[in-house]
Design a protein around this motif. Sequence first.
Motif, PDB file in Angstrom:
ATOM      1  N   LYS A 148      13.992   4.096 120.818  1.00 47.83           N
ATOM      2  CA  LYS A 148      12.547   4.034 121.023  1.00 47.83           C
ATOM      3  C   LYS A 148      11.850   4.166 119.677  1.00 47.83           C
ATOM      4  N   PHE A 149      10.936   3.254 119.425  1.00 47.52           N
ATOM      5  CA  PHE A 149      10.144   3.316 118.218  1.00 47.52           C
ATOM      6  C   PHE A 149       8.991   4.311 118.423  1.00 47.52           C
ATOM      7  N   PRO A 150       8.571   4.999 117.373  1.00 44.60           N
ATOM      8  CA  PRO A 150       7.481   5.987 117.535  1.00 44.60           C
ATOM      9  C   PRO A 150       6.147   5.341 117.870  1.00 44.60           C
ATOM     10  N   VAL A 151       5.945   4.075 117.550  1.00 39.33           N
ATOM     11  CA  VAL A 151       4.688   3.387 117.859  1.00 39.33           C
ATOM     12  C   VAL A 151       5.037   2.040 118.478  1.00 39.33           C
ATOM     13  N   ASP A 152       4.080   1.512 119.250  1.00 38.23           N
ATOM     14  CA  ASP A 152       4.299   0.210 119.891  1.00 38.23           C
ATOM     15  C   ASP A 152       4.119  -0.935 118.912  1.00 38.23           C
ATOM     16  N   GLU A 153       3.294  -0.735 117.877  1.00 34.97           N
ATOM     17  CA  GLU A 153       3.056  -1.798 116.898  1.00 34.97           C
ATOM     18  C   GLU A 153       3.240  -1.240 115.500  1.00 34.97           C
ATOM     19  N   ILE A 154       4.071  -1.917 114.734  1.00 35.38           N
ATOM     20  CA  ILE A 154       4.347  -1.533 113.351  1.00 35.38           C
ATOM     21  C   ILE A 154       3.704  -2.568 112.435  1.00 35.38           C
ATOM     22  N   ARG A 155       2.882  -2.088 111.514  1.00 34.18           N
ATOM     23  CA  ARG A 155       2.210  -2.989 110.573  1.00 34.18           C
ATOM     24  C   ARG A 155       2.805  -2.819 109.186  1.00 34.18           C
ATOM     25  N   ILE A 156       3.116  -3.927 108.570  1.00 36.48           N
ATOM     26  CA  ILE A 156       3.612  -3.941 107.194  1.00 36.48           C
ATOM     27  C   ILE A 156       2.745  -4.911 106.408  1.00 36.48           C
ATOM     28  N   SER A 157       2.223  -4.453 105.299  1.00 34.98           N
ATOM     29  CA  SER A 157       1.395  -5.300 104.440  1.00 34.98           C
ATOM     30  C   SER A 157       2.246  -5.827 103.296  1.00 34.98           C
ATOM     31  N   VAL A 158       2.223  -7.152 103.137  1.00 33.71           N
ATOM     32  CA  VAL A 158       3.020  -7.806 102.104  1.00 33.71           C
ATOM     33  C   VAL A 158       2.086  -8.700 101.289  1.00 33.71           C
ATOM     34  N   PRO A 159       1.953  -8.489  99.971  1.00 32.22           N
ATOM     35  CA  PRO A 159       1.100  -9.367  99.152  1.00 32.22           C
ATOM     36  C   PRO A 159       1.634 -10.798  99.177  1.00 32.22           C
ATOM     37  N   GLU A 160       0.705 -11.740  99.112  1.00 30.75           N
ATOM     38  CA  GLU A 160       1.130 -13.134  99.194  1.00 30.75           C
ATOM     39  C   GLU A 160       1.904 -13.588  97.968  1.00 30.75           C
ATOM     40  N   ASN A 161       1.790 -12.863  96.855  1.00 36.63           N
ATOM     41  CA  ASN A 161       2.555 -13.231  95.654  1.00 36.63           C
ATOM     42  C   ASN A 161       3.858 -12.445  95.539  1.00 36.63           C
ATOM     43  N   THR A 162       4.295 -11.885  96.653  1.00 37.90           N
ATOM     44  CA  THR A 162       5.556 -11.132  96.644  1.00 37.90           C
ATOM     45  C   THR A 162       6.713 -12.050  96.263  1.00 37.90           C
ATOM     46  N   PRO A 163       7.577 -11.619  95.339  1.00 38.16           N
ATOM     47  CA  PRO A 163       8.722 -12.468  94.971  1.00 38.16           C
ATOM     48  C   PRO A 163       9.746 -12.529  96.101  1.00 38.16           C
ATOM     49  N   ILE A 164      10.525 -13.586  96.094  1.00 36.06           N
ATOM     50  CA  ILE A 164      11.590 -13.748  97.089  1.00 36.06           C
ATOM     51  C   ILE A 164      12.624 -12.644  96.901  1.00 36.06           C
ATOM     52  N   ASN A 165      13.177 -12.148  98.025  1.00 36.85           N
ATOM     53  CA  ASN A 165      14.157 -11.058  98.101  1.00 36.85           C
ATOM     54  C   ASN A 165      13.531  -9.683  97.895  1.00 36.85           C
ATOM     55  N   ALA A 166      12.191  -9.624  97.877  1.00 35.72           N
ATOM     56  CA  ALA A 166      11.552  -8.311  97.821  1.00 35.72           C
ATOM     57  C   ALA A 166      11.793  -7.576  99.136  1.00 35.72           C
ATOM     58  N   ARG A 167      11.956  -6.254  99.082  1.00 37.55           N
ATOM     59  CA  ARG A 167      12.312  -5.442 100.245  1.00 37.55           C
ATOM     60  C   ARG A 167      11.171  -4.476 100.562  1.00 37.55           C
ATOM     61  N   TYR A 168      10.883  -4.344 101.863  1.00 37.47           N
ATOM     62  CA  TYR A 168       9.852  -3.429 102.343  1.00 37.47           C
ATOM     63  C   TYR A 168      10.436  -2.599 103.480  1.00 37.47           C
ATOM     64  N   ALA A 169      10.425  -1.297 103.305  1.00 36.15           N
ATOM     65  CA  ALA A 169      11.001  -0.404 104.307  1.00 36.15           C
ATOM     66  C   ALA A 169      10.110  -0.348 105.547  1.00 36.15           C
ATOM     67  N   VAL A 170      10.758  -0.425 106.710  1.00 36.51           N
ATOM     68  CA  VAL A 170      10.056  -0.219 107.982  1.00 36.51           C
ATOM     69  C   VAL A 170      10.179   1.275 108.287  1.00 36.51           C
ATOM     70  N   GLU A 171       9.162   2.037 107.905  1.00 36.79           N
ATOM     71  CA  GLU A 171       9.246   3.486 107.982  1.00 36.79           C
ATOM     72  C   GLU A 171       9.323   3.986 109.416  1.00 36.79           C
ATOM     73  N   GLN A 172       8.672   3.293 110.350  1.00 41.05           N
ATOM     74  CA  GLN A 172       8.672   3.770 111.741  1.00 41.05           C
ATOM     75  C   GLN A 172       9.952   3.296 112.421  1.00 41.05           C
ATOM     76  N   SER A 173      11.104   3.815 111.959  1.00 39.55           N
ATOM     77  CA  SER A 173      12.374   3.405 112.548  1.00 39.55           C
ATOM     78  C   SER A 173      12.547   4.018 113.932  1.00 39.55           C
ATOM     79  N   ALA A 174      13.456   3.409 114.708  1.00 43.06           N
ATOM     80  CA  ALA A 174      13.653   3.837 116.098  1.00 43.06           C
ATOM     81  C   ALA A 174      14.465   5.118 116.152  1.00 43.06           C
TER      82      ALA A 174
END
Length: 886
Positions: A148-174
């Motif tokens: 179960k995830f702590p929230v129903d909707e997880i939002r992640i903001s990614v800049p449009e100039n993000t380089p390929i293979n950039a990693r963003y942690a999904v902090e609200q893990s299940a």
Amino acid sequence: MFNSRHHSLSKRGGIWGLCILLLYTSPLSCFANFSQAKELIYKIKEGLPRGTFIGAIGIDLNLDFTVEPPFLFSLPKKKVSGQYVNLNNTTGELYTSATKIDRETFCPYNSGGHGCVLSLDIFVLPQQYFQLVKVKIFIEDVNDNRPKFPVDEIRISVPENTPINARYAVEQSAVDPDLGVHGVQTYWLVNDFGMFTLDVEENEGGELTPFLIVMEALDRETQAEYITDIIAEDGGTPPLLGAATLKIVITDVNDNCPQFTESQMNVTLHGNATKGAHLARLNAFDPDLGANAQISYAYSERVPRDTRSLFHLDRITGVIKLAGKIDTGTATFYKLTILANGPGCIPAVATVSINIIKVVTGPPAVIPRYIAPEKDGIVTIKESEPEFSPIAFFTVKNIDMNQKVDCHLEGSGPFRLLPYQRLKNEYLLETTEPLDYEKTQEYELIVVAKNSRELVIKTFLKVQVLDENDNAPVFHQSWVEISVEENNPPNTFLTQLQATDQDSKSRGEVIYLLGGDAPGIFVMDRVTGVLTVITSLDREEKETYRFIVRAVDQGTPRRESIATVVVSVQDRNDNSPRFINKDFTFFVPENFPGYGEIGVLSVTDADAGENGWVALSILNGSDIFIIDTGRGALRAKTSLDREQQGTYQLWVEAVDGGEPANSCVTMVTVLLMDVNDNPPIVLFPQSNQSYMLVLPNTLPGTSITEVYAVDKDTGMNAVIAYSIVKRKGGDQGSFAIDPETGNITLKRELSIRGLYSLLVKVSDHGQPEPLYSTVMVNFFVNETVSNESYIQSLLTREAGIEVEERPWYKGQMTEGPERYELFPCQPLLIALSVTCLGLFFSVVTLISYICCRSFKKQRKKRSEVEIPLKMKNEVVNRKLRQISNI
């Protein structure tokens, strides 16, 4: 289960001896070895039903249950432990109680993997046996919780100039309360859009964190956000899933600069124009958002300071107005260079050329009065307003009494400027047809007033159309056909429906809903329109699903449209052929013609197409039988004879056309029904030339011999009847035959010596026509056989005996004219015999002695020359019957 014992048998014997001495001084001392606390350990799984056996304490302690008084077991703290276990007080057996143990509830802080233990203290009683037993029940985890995830909707903001293979942690893990492999094992995306992927990293504490990885270049101006579902999956069998909506927001960076819609503008201005007159409006746009899209307008440094003072430029709106009085004597042309500035950008440049027209007398003045809402020369009107809706009044002033004024409208759009009724110099601006925001959002109009001296004044007007929720969403496809193979995994992606709404803002935002006719196994994502099926489909249960999908906007009132979704379940070869019967039995008359249809084996296969095509084959007996693989008709290659084989057992296999193929086997029994195709076979007598010696003094009623025959058929076809159809020699009617047994008996005294021949007919009861055989039964009536060649010559002459026309009758001992009572003078003979015996007893005794000696001699001589009719063989075992004088 663990059990411990601290004393050996020898030591315990010594203790018991000491106890006997101390029995009266210390009653409890002899049982001191029982007083030591012992520990038992059991393991059970959580969630077991009531009455599940845990362990037997008495047996695990090796207690002797034969002692008196008997052992008793007690659970002191029943409030807590009694909720989960029941203790049998006499046997010491532990069982689960009505309350199921939930490990996560019972041990809420046991997430580190340490054992979850239910501890019990159990007393062994009575007092002389007292023991304290420490029982530990370890509660083992089962996979009964889904991530179960702590929230129903997880939002992640990614800049449009993000380089390929950039990693963003999904902090609200299940989070999964289960342990080990039953906890969260992996994460995956329902739809990665070809732009993202997920990676999972494990920290030192064993916790898994999903990371969103950018796989392609992003552009906010192309797509501002991506919405999908992130799935957490545990390691159970089957695995349990948890889901949350993952909203990936592409944040803006300043990668675009302002651009003018028109880089060149020409404006004509009369020299007597009043201060504040609207000259032009510049428009520049920047695709970026927020501060990155802010535009400010400014004069270029090339524009002289006094020109800037004469023409006011609004730095926010780009509107140019006349700020002072024009001196037509000094200048008739102005060129304004305007810059559109954006953050960190090179300014865009536009040029406004202003031509000044000299006027001798003042030009006409146009005074607007607005009916529709207006601000800074911009009029707003709703697109729902009907045609001929008024927008503004225009009054023309500053004209001579005799001058004529031409007032007209310049610009495109559904507008017109008309004199208002009969009022002079009053004009009404109105629409000529309803406006449509989706076609045109704004119009630029110019009200031109020109007098007879060609003096012109222009009033600029911008009309903006206000959007209303007058458009329903429109599906890109109103009929969607989807094919999916049966036995699909749960949560299978089917399709993504898309609908667009031409309205703006929330009025154009679309959500997707399933219609009321949609089965509960289908799920629609409200935002993305992704359609999934949450369970495995079975084509044999239902082949086609048809339901409605709704697209609803967020306007007031809400508008919607529908699309029809047809889900066709494609067949897989998951069903074996099935015979309609477990086995088949066919009854066929023997001699049934070859290749005749014996019976039909009906077989079905729930699959479709080639998967449902069934071919039949015979696994055994194919040298005799064949089967029509299409229709299932069983046939024999040749005519069958029941007497050779009465029963055939075949194994028939049905194989479908799937890949790999499925099959089933059934047993077919073919039973041949008898047909009367075999006449009786006479086993005795073995020859028509055989004969039997019958003594002349043989008494009537004596059984002489028996005709024995068999029939290979069965039933009534094998029931045999015997009858005498011809007689030759001696007295007619001397012999009779039993029609059922074939037993031949003597009917009357034999007064004539010589050869007696009987033609016996042996017939069955077959239908429609009985079959029969005949045999000649010969009797030679005489005391002895003195000339065998003479008898053989008689047999040869009698071979041509004529057939009697009289039929036989069942149960009748005599035939035709020979029908009479046996021994008609029997009562008289009996009376005479009794008298003779009484009067001449001694004489009879002497005569009997002489006759017996004579009979023995005759029998010895006859045994050497007699040819018997009955002989021992494999079929019949009968003894030769000797006929003697009584």
